[in-house]
Design an enzyme around this catalytic site. Structure first.
Site, PDB file in Angstrom:
ATOM      1  N   LYS A 298       0.886  -1.268  -0.043  1.00  0.00           N
ATOM      2  CA  LYS A 298      -0.038  -0.101   0.201  1.00  0.00           C
ATOM      3  C   LYS A 298       0.890   1.241  -0.061  1.00  0.00           C
ATOM      4  CE  LYS A 298      -2.008   2.798   2.661  1.00  0.00           C
ATOM      5  NZ  LYS A 298      -1.571   4.273   1.978  1.00  0.00           N
TER       6      LYS A 298
ATOM      7  N   GLY B  79       6.782   4.757   8.613  1.00  0.00           N
ATOM      8  CA  GLY B  79       5.988   6.043   8.727  1.00  0.00           C
ATOM      9  C   GLY B  79       6.083   6.756  10.367  1.00  0.00           C
TER      10      GLY B  79
ATOM     11  N   GLU C 117      10.146   0.890  10.546  1.00  0.00           N
ATOM     12  CA  GLU C 117      11.059   2.113  10.468  1.00  0.00           C
ATOM     13  C   GLU C 117      10.337   3.332  10.623  1.00  0.00           C
ATOM     14  OE1 GLU C 117      12.744   5.048   9.338  1.00  0.00           O
ATOM     15  OE2 GLU C 117      12.990   4.138   7.241  1.00  0.00           O
TER      16      GLU C 117
ATOM     17  N   CYS D 128      13.290  10.656   7.863  1.00  0.00           N
ATOM     18  CA  CYS D 128      13.117  10.355   9.082  1.00  0.00           C
ATOM     19  C   CYS D 128      14.297  10.491   9.987  1.00  0.00           C
ATOM     20  CB  CYS D 128      12.863   9.033   9.171  1.00  0.00           C
ATOM     21  SG  CYS D 128      13.322   7.931   7.980  1.00  0.00           S
TER      22      CYS D 128
ATOM     23  N   GLU E  87       9.187  15.736  15.947  1.00  0.00           N
ATOM     24  CA  GLU E  87       9.621  15.747  14.594  1.00  0.00           C
ATOM     25  C   GLU E  87       9.084  16.662  13.927  1.00  0.00           C
ATOM     26  OE1 GLU E  87       8.744  11.947  12.773  1.00  0.00           O
ATOM     27  OE2 GLU E  87      10.899  11.886  11.827  1.00  0.00           O
TER      28      GLU E  87
HETATM   29  P1  ADP Z   1       2.711  10.620   7.461  1.00  0.00           P
HETATM   30  O1  ADP Z   1       1.870  11.186   8.667  1.00  0.00           O
HETATM   31  O2  ADP Z   1       4.035  10.921   7.339  1.00  0.00           O
HETATM   32  O3  ADP Z   1       1.715  10.497   6.227  1.00  0.00           O
HETATM   33  P2  ADP Z   1       1.994   7.799   8.378  1.00  0.00           P
HETATM   34  O4  ADP Z   1       2.464   6.984   9.424  1.00  0.00           O
HETATM   35  O5  ADP Z   1       0.614   8.597   8.497  1.00  0.00           O
HETATM   36  O6  ADP Z   1       2.742   8.994   7.975  1.00  0.00           O
HETATM   37  O7  ADP Z   1       1.712   7.097   7.065  1.00  0.00           O
HETATM   38  C1  ADP Z   1       2.468   6.284   6.397  1.00  0.00           C
HETATM   39  C2  ADP Z   1       1.912   5.254   5.833  1.00  0.00           C
HETATM   40  O8  ADP Z   1       1.108   4.398   6.769  1.00  0.00           O
HETATM   41  C3  ADP Z   1       1.118   5.593   4.549  1.00  0.00           C
HETATM   42  O9  ADP Z   1       0.905   4.552   3.677  1.00  0.00           O
HETATM   43  C4  ADP Z   1      -0.450   5.812   5.095  1.00  0.00           C
HETATM   44  O10 ADP Z   1      -1.708   5.522   4.234  1.00  0.00           O
HETATM   45  C5  ADP Z   1      -0.338   4.416   6.220  1.00  0.00           C
HETATM   46  N1  ADP Z   1      -1.408   4.484   7.478  1.00  0.00           N
HETATM   47  C6  ADP Z   1      -1.893   5.563   8.242  1.00  0.00           C
HETATM   48  N2  ADP Z   1      -2.585   5.171   8.913  1.00  0.00           N
HETATM   49  C7  ADP Z   1      -2.645   3.802   9.061  1.00  0.00           C
HETATM   50  C8  ADP Z   1      -3.093   2.875   9.709  1.00  0.00           C
HETATM   51  N3  ADP Z   1      -3.928   3.055  10.723  1.00  0.00           N
HETATM   52  N4  ADP Z   1      -3.087   1.357   9.361  1.00  0.00           N
HETATM   53  C9  ADP Z   1      -2.073   1.243   8.313  1.00  0.00           C
HETATM   54  N5  ADP Z   1      -1.487   2.003   7.586  1.00  0.00           N
HETATM   55  C10 ADP Z   1      -1.734   3.460   7.847  1.00  0.00           C
END
Ligand code: ADP
Length: 490
Positions: A187, A240, A262, A296, A393
């Site tokens: 994804k 993320g 990570e 990061c 951050e």
């Molecule tokens: P950022 O705030 O930098 O976008 P995120 O951690 O929100 O960082 O996003 C990183 C990835 O995690 C993206 O692909 C996002 O769609 C996905 N993501 C966000 N929320 C969820 C969740 N609850 N479960 C799984 N994946 C998620």
């Protein structure tokens, strides 16, 4: 490697659907979402919005490919061959992929060409070489038995990636997973789905069997969460925010998924008075402002030894003022826009907070231009350890300078964070360098350099910056299960 310095034509958008079981398909719901050019704030195109049903189809395709298809019975060396072929196809399309990355993410085209794409190619080639080198052991046990171990693919890997290095994050995750013989449901981030979709087509062109690689674009709480919760996914690799990782860990508890994370950082970058100050200033600038500060491992706590503080700060301010901001498709541009409005707003709030909490803004601090999510390179001095800009951050072009007195004080201050992703130290004293390298709690320590990445060098976090390591030989363990076989010889 073919690159040009001519003005860049806008790249072609070839894929906007989900890639499942080797087919391009709309989402089951028929829904789409917009991906936006952060340099203009205009929609680039609509992309299929995957959700749980699409993830389910992707997992079925991935499991089928894992268990029944040609991938399951393929010689390991041939698996590596497909990875080399994919790397070759990416190399042939380097300029176009770089332009697509720049369009969707906003990173300067010169960085996409010189950093992201070469690292992607190198990563895939590095792991391709591992595909036929998973050796089990023969183990002497008591009794008349023959015991050996096999290293088997963990199964279907769910991979969730962020938007800051879309192609590179895909390569870091595909590389070890494919070498190990896993199949993939990826994804991509909702802000930047386009290059990952293109990569999926190149993988098909390279000859990867249907279902080995599946890409479902969509949002985190819907498509992302569906990947995490799906019982047919054996392992989740996520990059993320740590807050998202906490949700993922909870969601994964039901199926006891293997997890690697990570996450973020607030990395200390420590400059001693005895350092080569020109190199340290250039390294500190690069270590923070590279990729619009959206790294990061950004060196976002810059500790400068008191005795050189003033002259060092002058150099940093000069470097920031020199930085060319603008159209990221212009090969001269050094800093592009932030990825989206949410990030832009968050960074502007931190700048405001820095000013209100008493840090001194030496340059920048404003939006740049009127269109696009551009922020001036910003340098804060007189930052103290407790300020929000020194603890949280920011993920933007905001440098925070803190003073320190000596080596005794700096280790504790550097470690005074729940993060532990990276750190750097600049000094000509090798003893001091090793002292910091040993005592700082971080997964990566750079000495007299910053952001040096290599496919062979493991990367990941201590503390709340992550679980497990990506890159290097170690990352392969994330995608393998060890099986012990014992045979009675009587
Ligand atoms: P950022 O705030 O930098 O976008 P995120 O951690 O929100 O960082 O996003 C990183 C990835 O995690 C993206 O692909 C996002 O769609 C996905 N993501 C966000 N929320 C969820 C969740 N609850 N479960 C799984 N994946 C998620």
């Amino acid at each position: 490697m073919a690159t040009t310095t001519l003005p860049i034509a806008p790249p072609q958008i070839r894929h906007q659907q989900c890639f499942i079981g080797g087919q391009w398909v709309d989402s089951v719901s028929g829904k789409t979402f917009a991906t936006v050019n952060p340099a203009t704030e205009e929609e680039i195109c609509q992309v299929a919005e995957g959700d749980a049903e699409d993830v389910d189809l992707a997992v079925q395709a991935a499991r089928n490919a894992l268990e029944n298809g040609p991938w399951a019975g393929m010689d390991a060396r041939d698996r590596g061959g497909l990875m080399y072929k994919l790397a070759d196809l990416i190399e042939q399309e380097l300029d176009e992929l770089a332009a697509l990355e720049t369009l969707d993410n906003g990173k300067p085209i010169r960085d996409a060409r010189a950093a992201d794409l070469p690292l992607v190619i190198d990563c895939l080639r590095y792991y391709a070489g591992y595909a036929d080198k998973f050796h089990g052991k023969t183990i002497p046990v008591r009794g008349n038995f023959f015991t050996y171990t096999r290293r088997e693919p963990i199964g279907v890997a769910g991979q969730i990636i962020p938007w800051n290095f879309p192609l590179l994050m895909a390569a870091w995750k595909w590389g070890p997973a494919l070498a190990a013989g896993c199949t993939i449901v990826m994804k991509p981030a909702e802000q930047t789905p386009l290059t990952c979709l293109r990569l999926a087509q190149l993988a098909q062109d390279a000859g990867f069997p249907d279902g080995v690689i599946n890409v479902v674009p969509g949002f985190g709480p819907t498509a992302g969460a569906a990947v995490v919760k799906h019982p047919g996914v054996d392992k989740v690799a996520f990059t993320g925010e740590y807050k998202t990782a906490q949700i993922i860990m909870r969601d994964a508890a039901e199926t006891l998924k293997r997890l690697t994370f990570e996450l973020g950082g607030k990395s200390p970058n420590i400059v001693f008075a005895d350092a080569d100050l020109e190199a340290a200033a250039a390294g500190a600038h690069f270590g923070l402002f590279f990729n619009q500060g959206q790294c990061c491992c950004a060196g976002s706590r810059l500790f400068v030894e008191e005795s050189i503080h003033d002259k060092f700060v002058d150099k940093l301010v000069a470097l920031s003022k020199d930085c060319k901001i603008g159209d990221p498709l212009d090969p001269e541009t050094q800093q592009g826009p932030q990825v989206d409005k949410a990030q832009f707003d968050k960074i502007m709030e931190y700048i405001d907070l820095g000013n209100r909490q008493g840090a001194q803004c030496l340059t920048g601090g404003q939006r740049a231009g009127e269109r696009g999510y551009f922020i001036e390179p910003t340098v804060f001095d007189a930052v103290t350890d407790d300020m929000a800009i020194a603890t949280e951050e920011i993920f933007g072009p905001v440098m925070n300078i803190l003073k320190f007195k000596d080596v005794d004080e700096i280790v504790d201050r550097a470690n005074n964070t729940f993060y532990g992703l990276a750190a750097a130290v600049w000094t000509r004293d090798i003893g001091k360098a090793h002292h910091i390298a040993r005592h700082v709690k971080a997964g990566t320590v750079w000495v007299n350099c910053y952001d040096v990445f290599d496919a062979a060098a493991p990367f990941g976090g201590f503390k709340m910056s992550g679980i497990g390591r990506e890159l290097g030989e170690k990352a392969l363990d994330n995608y393998l299960e060890d099986k012990t076989v014992t045979v009675a010889l009587d």
